[in-house]
Design a protein around this motif. Structure first.
Motif, PDB file in Angstrom:
ATOM      1  N   ALA A   1       3.953   1.029  -3.787  1.00 33.51           N
ATOM      2  CA  ALA A   1       4.927   1.070  -2.693  1.00 33.51           C
ATOM      3  C   ALA A   1       5.983   2.146  -2.935  1.00 33.51           C
ATOM      4  O   ALA A   1       6.314   2.932  -2.039  1.00 33.51           O
ATOM      5  CB  ALA A   1       5.583  -0.301  -2.537  1.00 33.51           C
ATOM      6  N   GLU A   2       6.496   2.203  -4.150  1.00 31.97           N
ATOM      7  CA  GLU A   2       7.530   3.192  -4.478  1.00 31.97           C
ATOM      8  C   GLU A   2       7.014   4.612  -4.320  1.00 31.97           C
ATOM      9  O   GLU A   2       7.695   5.476  -3.737  1.00 31.97           O
ATOM     10  CB  GLU A   2       8.006   2.960  -5.908  1.00 31.97           C
TER      11      GLU A   2
ATOM     12  N   ILE B   1      -6.173  -1.595  -2.930  1.00 27.95           N
ATOM     13  CA  ILE B   1      -4.854  -1.815  -2.339  1.00 27.95           C
ATOM     14  C   ILE B   1      -5.010  -1.922  -0.825  1.00 27.95           C
ATOM     15  O   ILE B   1      -5.758  -1.159  -0.208  1.00 27.95           O
ATOM     16  CB  ILE B   1      -3.899  -0.649  -2.667  1.00 27.95           C
ATOM     17  N   ALA B   2      -4.279  -2.841  -0.222  1.00 22.06           N
ATOM     18  CA  ALA B   2      -4.129  -2.894   1.231  1.00 22.06           C
ATOM     19  C   ALA B   2      -2.660  -2.694   1.553  1.00 22.06           C
ATOM     20  O   ALA B   2      -1.782  -3.287   0.909  1.00 22.06           O
ATOM     21  CB  ALA B   2      -4.605  -4.230   1.783  1.00 22.06           C
ATOM     22  N   ALA B   3      -2.384  -1.848   2.543  1.00 18.55           N
ATOM     23  CA  ALA B   3      -1.004  -1.587   2.965  1.00 18.55           C
ATOM     24  C   ALA B   3      -0.913  -1.791   4.476  1.00 18.55           C
ATOM     25  O   ALA B   3      -1.758  -1.286   5.233  1.00 18.55           O
ATOM     26  CB  ALA B   3      -0.591  -0.159   2.600  1.00 18.55           C
TER      27      ALA B   3
ATOM     28  N   LEU C   1       6.995   2.887   0.735  1.00 20.74           N
ATOM     29  CA  LEU C   1       6.740   1.675   1.501  1.00 20.74           C
ATOM     30  C   LEU C   1       7.573   0.513   0.981  1.00 20.74           C
ATOM     31  O   LEU C   1       8.030   0.511  -0.160  1.00 20.74           O
ATOM     32  CB  LEU C   1       5.257   1.293   1.402  1.00 20.74           C
ATOM     33  N   ARG C   2       7.747  -0.481   1.826  1.00 22.13           N
ATOM     34  CA  ARG C   2       8.353  -1.728   1.375  1.00 22.13           C
ATOM     35  C   ARG C   2       7.371  -2.453   0.460  1.00 22.13           C
ATOM     36  O   ARG C   2       6.153  -2.374   0.656  1.00 22.13           O
ATOM     37  CB  ARG C   2       8.666  -2.617   2.579  1.00 22.13           C
ATOM     38  N   GLU C   3       7.900  -3.153  -0.526  1.00 21.52           N
ATOM     39  CA  GLU C   3       7.015  -3.853  -1.457  1.00 21.52           C
ATOM     40  C   GLU C   3       6.198  -4.927  -0.759  1.00 21.52           C
ATOM     41  O   GLU C   3       5.063  -5.202  -1.167  1.00 21.52           O
ATOM     42  CB  GLU C   3       7.828  -4.466  -2.599  1.00 21.52           C
ATOM     43  N   ASP C   4       6.747  -5.543   0.293  1.00 21.18           N
ATOM     44  CA  ASP C   4       5.993  -6.577   0.990  1.00 21.18           C
ATOM     45  C   ASP C   4       5.025  -5.998   2.014  1.00 21.18           C
ATOM     46  O   ASP C   4       4.467  -6.724   2.835  1.00 21.18           O
ATOM     47  CB  ASP C   4       6.917  -7.600   1.644  1.00 21.18           C
ATOM     48  N   SER C   5       4.793  -4.689   1.939  1.00 19.36           N
ATOM     49  CA  SER C   5       3.760  -4.040   2.758  1.00 19.36           C
ATOM     50  C   SER C   5       2.510  -3.725   1.953  1.00 19.36           C
ATOM     51  O   SER C   5       1.597  -3.087   2.473  1.00 19.36           O
ATOM     52  CB  SER C   5       4.300  -2.735   3.367  1.00 19.36           C
TER      53      SER C   5
ATOM     54  N   ARG D   1       7.980 -13.820   2.478  1.00 24.69           N
ATOM     55  CA  ARG D   1       7.904 -12.432   2.011  1.00 24.69           C
ATOM     56  C   ARG D   1       7.723 -12.398   0.505  1.00 24.69           C
ATOM     57  O   ARG D   1       6.886 -11.672  -0.014  1.00 24.69           O
ATOM     58  CB  ARG D   1       9.174 -11.703   2.432  1.00 24.69           C
ATOM     59  N   ARG D   2       8.481 -13.226  -0.205  1.00 24.08           N
ATOM     60  CA  ARG D   2       8.367 -13.246  -1.658  1.00 24.08           C
ATOM     61  C   ARG D   2       7.034 -13.859  -2.091  1.00 24.08           C
ATOM     62  O   ARG D   2       6.420 -13.443  -3.073  1.00 24.08           O
ATOM     63  CB  ARG D   2       9.527 -14.034  -2.257  1.00 24.08           C
TER      64      ARG D   2
END
Length: 375
Positions: free
Chosen positions: A92-93, A250-252, A97-101, A7-8
């Motif tokens: 994300a904020e 950006i991709a989410a 969304l989650r940052e890892d999204s 994830r990181r």
């Protein structure tokens, strides 16, 4: 085999070029090299040329973005991965969304290519509208996936029921939906998108390209990412943000889907583009101003065309499709002779030509050239 990213590890990673072996040069369905740049025409680079051909924003980047890009240049000797994480973290904020999204890309093209590589194969087809933006179809075709093209409805929206039927029959791994659609500028209602998501084949992914979403009145679909649906949503700074030449997107997606995407291309993003992207996100008040200006100029132009008997498809983007009542390529050549460069036509709509919405002054020149080209 690509190693699994933690994830990181893939948080904030970007893709500027594909890292896939044996796929270059790529040939699309047309037989043209997928990596080939669009052709230029004599006069296109002249200072008095009117460029209405690539859906660029004539207003350029936000003033705040220009300042941020200039300020970042002394640090552009470094990759500045922390700045990239700031961009994806801010996006994300702002969108819950989650940052890892969220991952950063050089525009949308590489993300589209990566989606085709990640979710299609000779055993998993791609379903797209016809006409629509071709990048993902070209890449899917290049590595052996079947591409099924479904005509738009009479109102130029995606025919989601026909697309679901096609996806089931072809065992699709990916369904691509551009909203508003390129080249038509037409929208597909959110209710139809929700229906498509509920009824698509299990295990397939819905790729939603929202390059033009800020020009429209439609709600975006990032809430589907937040809900963990089988979707990938793409955004770009190339359109309303006016940063086409800076290459930023950006991709989410749900983290496991996003990981499949980023494994097909990871690199650093251009530092000035990232700085400009952050500044753009921090000044959302500019979006409404640009949306209104585009809508006003677009409506005036379409009304003028209608008064002369030329019909345009419904649009909520910075482009529209006009029926020129003849061969579209010939019309484009006549316009180019007058230094007004318009978009092209599509095989499924040979008499329609895509026109980018320029400034009021540029569209006045378009009208003048149009009247002469049609005489």
């Amino acid at each position: 085999m690509h190693p699994t990213l933690s994830r990181r590890g893939f948080l904030g990673l970007s893709a500027c070029s594909l890292a896939t072996a044996g796929l270059a040069p790529l040939l699309g369905a047309s037989g043209d090299a997928h990596t080939q740049l669009p052709p230029t025409s004599p006069g296109m680079d002249d200072p008095d040329a009117v460029l209405l051909n690539f859906n660029e924003n004539p207003l350029g980047p936000f003033p705040e973005a220009l300042q941020a890009a200039a300020t970042s240049l002394p640090r552009a000797n470094r990759y500045l991965f922390g700045l990239q994480r700031e961009l994806t973290g801010l996006f994300a904020e702002l969108n819950g969304l989650r940052e890892d999204s969220v991952a950063g890309y050089c525009g949308s093209g590489v993300a589209l290519d990566s989606a085709a590589l990640a979710f299609t194969s000779p055993q998993a087809a791609l379903v797209v509208a016809d006409p629509t933006f071709e990048s993902v179809a070209q890449m899917a075709d290049a590595h052996g996936a079947k591409v099924v093209r479904v005509p738009l409805r009479a109102d130029a929206a995606h025919d989601v029921r026909a697309m679901v039927a096609a996806a089931a029959e072809a065992k699709a791994g990916l369904v691509y939906l551009c909203n508003p659609n390129n080249p038509t500028g037409s929208i597909t209602p959110r209710a139809d998108i929700d229906w498509l998501l509920r009824n698509k084949p299990a295990g397939s992914v819905l790729l939603i390209d929202e390059a033009y979403i800020h020009y429209s009145d439609e709600p975006d679909t990032l809430d589907l990412v937040k809900a963990g649906a089988d979707v990938v949503v793409l955004r770009t700074f190339s359109k309303i943000y006016g940063m086409a030449g800076m290459r930023l997107g950006i991709a989410a997606a749900r983290p496991d889907l996003l990981q499949k995407l980023v494994l097909f291309g990871m690199n650093s993003l251009p530092v000035p583009a990232v700085a400009a992207g952050i500044a753009s996100l921090q000044n959302p008040q500019r979006l409404a101003e640009r949306k209104q200006e585009n809508a006003t100029v677009r409506a005036e132009t379409i009304a003028w065309l209608a008064s002369r008997g030329y019909r345009c498809l419904p649009t909520q983007a910075n482009c529209f499709m006009v029926d020129v009542k003849g061969e579209g390529r010939a019309f484009a050549r006549r316009m180019a002779e007058r230094k007004v460069f318009v978009g092209r036509s599509w095989q499924s709509m040979p008499n329609h030509v895509r026109i980018t919405v320029g400034t009021a002054e540029e569209m006045a020149k378009f009208r003048e050239a149009f009247a002469k080209a049609m005489d």
